[in-house]
Design a protein around this motif. Structure first.
Motif, short mmCIF file in Angstrom:
data_model
loop_
_atom_site.label_atom_id
_atom_site.label_comp_id
_atom_site.label_asym_id
_atom_site.label_seq_id
_atom_site.Cartn_x
_atom_site.Cartn_y
_atom_site.Cartn_z
N ASP A 102 36.00 24.45 22.41
CA ASP A 102 35.54 25.76 21.87
C ASP A 102 34.59 25.61 20.73
O ASP A 102 34.43 24.56 20.14
CB ASP A 102 36.82 26.79 21.63
N LEU A 103 34.34 27.08 20.30
CA LEU A 103 33.23 26.95 19.15
C LEU A 103 33.61 26.30 17.92
O LEU A 103 32.98 26.29 17.00
CB LEU A 103 32.63 28.33 19.21
N SER A 104 34.98 26.14 17.73
CA SER A 104 35.68 25.56 16.38
C SER A 104 35.68 24.11 16.45
O SER A 104 35.89 23.64 15.41
CB SER A 104 36.92 26.37 16.15
N GLY A 105 35.11 23.68 17.65
CA GLY A 105 35.45 22.14 17.86
C GLY A 105 36.82 21.84 18.46
O GLY A 105 36.89 20.66 18.73
N ARG A 106 37.64 22.59 18.67
CA ARG A 106 38.85 22.39 19.27
C ARG A 106 38.71 21.68 20.63
O ARG A 106 38.24 22.65 21.43
CB ARG A 106 39.77 23.32 19.19
N ILE A 107 39.42 20.53 21.14
CA ILE A 107 39.26 20.22 22.46
C ILE A 107 40.33 21.00 23.15
O ILE A 107 41.58 20.81 22.98
CB ILE A 107 39.41 18.70 22.59
N VAL A 108 40.01 21.56 24.10
CA VAL A 108 40.85 22.45 25.07
C VAL A 108 41.47 21.58 26.26
O VAL A 108 42.64 21.89 26.62
CB VAL A 108 40.12 23.84 25.56
N ALA A 109 40.52 20.93 26.79
CA ALA A 109 41.20 20.24 28.20
C ALA A 109 40.00 18.85 28.25
O ALA A 109 39.01 19.01 27.53
CB ALA A 109 40.96 20.93 29.22
N GLN A 110 40.60 17.81 28.63
CA GLN A 110 39.72 16.52 29.15
C GLN A 110 40.29 15.67 30.10
O GLN A 110 41.52 15.83 30.51
CB GLN A 110 39.63 15.83 27.70
N ARG A 111 39.46 14.85 30.68
CA ARG A 111 39.87 13.97 31.68
C ARG A 111 38.87 12.66 31.61
O ARG A 111 37.78 13.00 31.18
CB ARG A 111 39.73 14.62 33.03
N VAL A 112 39.10 11.60 32.18
CA VAL A 112 38.36 10.40 32.30
C VAL A 112 37.92 10.21 33.53
O VAL A 112 38.62 10.30 34.64
CB VAL A 112 39.15 9.23 31.63
N VAL A 113 36.59 9.82 33.50
CA VAL A 113 35.99 9.65 34.96
C VAL A 113 35.65 8.32 35.02
O VAL A 113 34.91 7.66 34.13
CB VAL A 113 34.65 10.37 34.98
N LYS A 114 36.02 7.58 36.05
CA LYS A 114 35.81 5.95 36.08
C LYS A 114 34.31 5.97 36.59
O LYS A 114 33.78 6.75 37.11
CB LYS A 114 36.88 5.40 36.72
N LEU A 115 33.92 4.45 36.57
CA LEU A 115 32.58 4.21 37.28
C LEU A 115 32.93 4.21 38.85
O LEU A 115 33.84 3.93 39.30
CB LEU A 115 32.35 2.77 36.79
N GLY A 116 31.75 4.64 39.25
CA GLY A 116 31.63 4.52 40.73
C GLY A 116 30.84 3.32 41.15
O GLY A 116 31.08 2.43 40.33
N ARG A 117 30.79 2.91 42.44
CA ARG A 117 30.33 1.62 42.95
C ARG A 117 28.81 1.43 42.66
O ARG A 117 28.40 0.51 42.81
CB ARG A 117 30.51 1.44 44.40
N SER A 118 28.16 2.34 42.20
CA SER A 118 26.83 2.53 41.83
C SER A 118 26.39 3.75 40.94
O SER A 118 27.26 4.52 40.66
CB SER A 118 25.91 2.72 43.19
N SER A 119 25.25 3.60 40.33
CA SER A 119 24.84 4.72 39.20
C SER A 119 25.02 5.98 39.97
O SER A 119 25.28 7.03 39.39
CB SER A 119 23.77 4.19 38.75
N GLY A 120 24.45 6.01 41.24
CA GLY A 120 24.23 7.39 41.75
C GLY A 120 25.68 8.05 42.07
O GLY A 120 25.93 9.08 41.64
N GLU A 121 26.65 7.10 42.35
CA GLU A 121 28.10 7.58 42.72
C GLU A 121 28.82 8.05 41.40
O GLU A 121 29.60 9.01 41.21
CB GLU A 121 28.83 6.40 43.45
#
Length: 382
Positions: A102-121
């Protein structure tokens, strides 16, 4: 900006600067009355009223009653509209974190995205995660997407200029995200982004020069001087991590040898540990830090060596730029209370002039994500 600092603005200050001043006072105070804003800013109450009404009309700020005071009438308090938010992307070579802040800088939600098999993926996976994050927070209004990147890119983010530690290409991610979300996307080097974040959300007053040192797979520095980011030709200012500090040292991702990041980065620490304990695998730098904090002698020796290397490089920054502050960002902040004094000792050794204040970033776990809000707001017309 620090709550204890009195911030002054003249009636002759351009309206945009006054608006930013008032917005930041509301943000830093959490809840504040119009009378408080006049006292803190030095602006006339009539000017405060005009600016506040504009901020309310633009839905940047909300106004409501406070709790009763012992005497007198109850003032109305102003606060940020935290239903407005930013999508934050923190890109690492091995993964990307997608978050809503939010605009105060508080993190509301998050998740990690792993690498795919290629840059496009991988890019497709990031875009899908961003859209899913926006859908799951559909009660909020999104003002943009802020991306912190471990490298240097052109201002339109169509190509990376310098990203020696990246194993996949982020070229074109800005335009693809803008198409997928309909939002404005701002991309910045992570250390630069964290330097802006220190001015928006940290302890800096924005009036003095500071350097952010981001310690991760490599080492990046963001320079905030004379009230703005220092970018240099082609946006390459601040690559202290690739200055040679050790003759005939380790090969660096940039092609050189003995660069600062080869002796003081997370990757360097893991390499040190492997040489001391080749039969004891450590999957991550966080695991190494935990061992050191648990008094493991080899891990402790490694982190101590890393910290001395960090301090030595910071002495180079102090001599070259003479900032008021050097602020450290990265996982190493979690062990700063135990090992930070070693970097301080190296920084103070043989000073040429002023020794800057050396401190860890506040709320280190969310510093890189929080910087996305600063990126969007810095380029937003508040």
């Amino acid at each position: 900006m620090g709550d204890h600092r009195r911030q002054i603005a003249s009636n002759r200050t351009p309206r945009q600067i006054n608006r930013n001043l008032i917005y930041n006072l509301i943000r830093s105070k959490g809840a504040v009355s119009r009378a408080d804003l006049a006292r803190l800013s030095g602006l006339q109450r009539s000017t405060i009223s005009l600016i506040v009404e504009e901020l309310i009309a633009g839905r940047w700020v909300l106004e409501g009653e406070s709790a009763s005071l012992p005497r007198g009438r109850r003032p109305t308090h102003l606060q940020l509209n935290t239903q407005r938010a930013v999508v934050a992307l923190d890109i690492h070579p091995s993964q990307t974190t997608v978050a809503v802040a939010d605009l105060s800088g508080r993190i509301v939600a998050q998740r990690v995205v792993k690498l795919g098999r290629s840059s496009g993926e991988t890019v497709k996976g990031i875009i899908a995660a961003v859209r899913a994050m926006m859908e799951s927070n559909s009660d909020r209004t999104f003002d943009g997407v802020g991306i912190s990147l471990p490298g240097r890119a052109d201002m339109q983010m169509q190509r990376t200029i310098f990203a020696p530690n990246m194993t996949w290409s982020v070229d074109g991610i800005r335009s693809q995200l803008e198409q997928a979300t309909g939002l404005r996307v701002v991309v910045e080097n992570v250390a630069n982004a964290c330097a802006l974040s220190e001015v928006w959300f940290g302890e800096s007053d924005g009036q003095h020069d500071l350097v952010v040192v981001n310690v991760s797979e490599g080492i990046g520095t963001g320079i905030f001087a004379n009230g703005r980011l220092m970018r240099g030709e082609d946006g390459m200012a601040g690559e202290f991590g690739h200055i040679e500090v050790e003759q005939r040292g380790q090969l660096c991702g940039c092609g050189g040898r003995g660069c600062w990041e080869t002796v003081a980065s997370n990757r360097a620490a893991l390499r040190y540990f492997h040489s001391l304990a080749p039969k004891k695998p450590i999957p991550s730098f966080d695991g190494l830090l935990r061992l050191a904090l648990d008094e493991d002698p080899k891990a402790t020796k490694v982190i101590e060596k890393m910290m001395r290397g960090l301090g030595g490089g910071m002495r180079m920054i102090a001599s070259a730029l003479a900032p008021k502050e050097i602020v450290v960002v990265g996982e190493i902040v979690g062990a700063w209370s135990r090992f930070g004094k070693l970097a301080q000792v190296e920084l103070e050794r043989r000073p040429l002039a002023h020794v800057p204040v050396l401190r860890p970033v506040r709320d280190s776990d969310t510093a890189r994500l929080r910087s996305a809000v600063a990126l969007v707001l810095t380029t937003e017309s508040i």
